[in-house]
Enzyme design. Structure first.
Site, short mmCIF file in Angstrom:
data_model
loop_
_atom_site.label_atom_id
_atom_site.label_comp_id
_atom_site.label_asym_id
_atom_site.label_seq_id
_atom_site.Cartn_x
_atom_site.Cartn_y
_atom_site.Cartn_z
N HIS A 65 8.94 29.45 -15.58
CA HIS A 65 8.56 30.28 -14.72
C HIS A 65 7.82 30.32 -13.39
O HIS A 65 7.05 29.19 -13.09
CB HIS A 65 7.10 31.00 -14.82
CG HIS A 65 7.11 30.94 -16.55
ND1 HIS A 65 7.15 32.84 -17.06
CD2 HIS A 65 6.96 30.30 -17.82
CE1 HIS A 65 6.44 32.51 -18.09
NE2 HIS A 65 6.91 31.24 -18.54
N ASP A 306 8.72 25.04 -20.63
CA ASP A 306 7.84 26.24 -20.60
C ASP A 306 6.91 25.81 -19.48
O ASP A 306 5.47 26.46 -19.18
CB ASP A 306 7.20 26.91 -21.55
CG ASP A 306 6.27 27.83 -20.77
OD1 ASP A 306 6.20 28.17 -19.96
OD2 ASP A 306 5.21 28.13 -22.12
ZN LIG Z 1 5.72 32.36 -23.99
#
Ligand SMILES: [Zn+2]
Length: 433
Positions: A65, A306
């Site tokens: 992200h 992540d």
């Molecule tokens: Zn996720």
């Protein structure tokens, strides 16, 4: 000798690529951005003395992200890619739960242009599976693909309706896009940590493991039926890992788990520190070791971080109020090497396969040191030990669950397409120009 000025020779590295069966102390010549030669006694116009360092194919992270567009205060393409490079990552897939959500071709093409200008590493755009990631109306996947999307995903929230998920898989398959799935059933996921003894002791509402397991089972049944190319991300329970194993061979299926689910457990929540809130939550040792065994046995194909930066005001809060998520890029290799390889649970070649070869094959055919492959490389000092500190991080955020921990093994340099994009080796050894 007078040679190609773009040529680089890395000398005396401990070269390890399990996918190509390479494991030797030798020299590597990089020319025109590709691996040109691997043998002893090479010399070049530019040289790196890598004596004592390991050379792996660059790491590949299919789950990051970078908070762009919308929250560039937390991470930007520039800082996210610097963070990736300093962790040895040479290829990254960006998740679509941004502001705005990556659900329209114009957002995809805008990101692709920004990546070309701003990213130090190869970066790919994951577009949303449904409009606004609201789980109802599917995105125009064919147009998203034409605009440059690499895959589609429901990451962050998951898809609550099995009917919508099935249609999404059928559409993704006909559009030629792989699907990355975040498996979470919101009717079960009502807590903030894993439901179990630690949650009870801490007095924090828990979410049962079934929130992940039930959603994973649904996704796998639909993957088998539709034939879509499905990747289950952040598998964190023993049962979900077993389900993935059952469906291997029955579906076009891959899966990953994260460094934190492989190295941390839910006893950390006893501090009530919002730092340790993450989704899926940290699990008990039984799940950690089950997921670890599945990674070792290749039921779980690879690791993805992540990487989820958050502003400090969203993390320096009690568990129940904190935003879920951890930084991942810069500690991934070191945490896994320290805890799993030195801990005797995972052989080093399997770790390299899980961080480089397997995800590289999945994304773009990278993750290999074969002659002719793109020169995407990570040079790592396995003897260096270091303490994770805010000041040592390239990310714009500092929400690492490893802050203050002493880790062994550190990325010394990262090379993408023959170019040094992260360089701590220069300071130590000098690049002979
Ligand atoms: Zn996720």
């Amino acid at each position: 000798m007078i040679g190609d000025p773009a040529e680089l020779v890395i000398r005396h590295a401990r070269v390890l690529d399990p996918s190509a069966g390479i494991h030797a102390v030798t020299d590597v010549r990089v020319s025109s951005g590709r691996i040109a030669q691997i043998e002893d006694g090479l010399r070049g116009a530019r040289e790196i003395d890598a004596d004592g360092l390991h050379l792996f194919p660059g790491f590949v992270d299919v789950h990051a992200h970078w908070r762009t567009p919308g929250r560039e205060d937390e991470e930007s393409i520039e800082s996210g890619s610097a963070s990736a490079a300093s962790g040895g990552f040479t290829t990254v897939v960006m998740m679509p739960n941004t502001d705005p959500v990556v659900d329209k071709p114009v957002v995809v093409s805008g990101l692709v242009r920004r990546i070309e200008r701003e990213s130090r590493v190869r970066a790919y755009v994951s577009a949303a599976l449904h409009m606004g990631l609201e789980g109802e109306r599917l995105t125009e996947m064919r147009l998203l693909r034409e605009a440059g999307a690499f895959c589609v995903s429901d990451d962050g929230l998951g898809t609550q309706s099995a009917g919508v998920l099935r249609n999404a898989m059928l559409y993704a398959r006909s559009s030629g896009l792989p699907v990355i799935l975040h498996c979470e059933d919101h009717t079960l996921a009502t807590g903030v940590v894993h439901e179990g003894a630690c949650a009870a002791l801490a007095g924090v509402p828990g979410t049962p493991a079934s929130a992940e397991d039930a959603a994973t089972a649904t996704a796998l049944v639909l993957a088998a039926e539709t034939g879509a190319r499905v990747h289950i991300t952040h598998v964190s329970t023993d049962l979900s890992a077993a389900l993935v194993g059952f469906f291997k061979g029955r579906a076009d299926l891959t899966a990953d788990t994260t460094p934190h689910h492989l190295t941390l457990t839910d006893d950390l929540i006893s501090t009530l520190d919002g730092m340790y809130r993450v989704n899926p939550p940290l699990r008990p040792e039984r799940d950690r070791s089950g997921v670890m065994g599945a990674l070792r046995d290749r039921i779980i194909d690879f690791v993805a971080t992540d990487h989820a930066p958050h502003a400090s005001e969203e993390k320096e809060l009690p568990l129940q109020e904190a935003a879920p998520g951890f930084l991942g890029h810069e500690t991934a290799f070191s945490a896994l090497y320290t805890e799993l390889v030195l801990g005797g649970e995972l052989p080093l070649p399997r770790l390299v396969e899980a961080m480089s070869c397997a995800p590289g094959r999945w994304v773009n055919g990278s993750g290999s040191l074969r002659v002719g492959a793109p020169a995407d490389l990570a040079l790592v000092d396995l003897s260096e030990s270091w303490t994770v500190a805010k000041e040592s991080l390239s990310s714009r955020s500092s929400n690492s669950p490893y802050l203050g921990r002493r880790l062994t093994g550190r990325v010394a340099a990262t090379i993408v397409g023959g170019e040094l994009v992260h360089d701590r080796v220069g300071a130590r050894f000098g690049v002979r120009a």
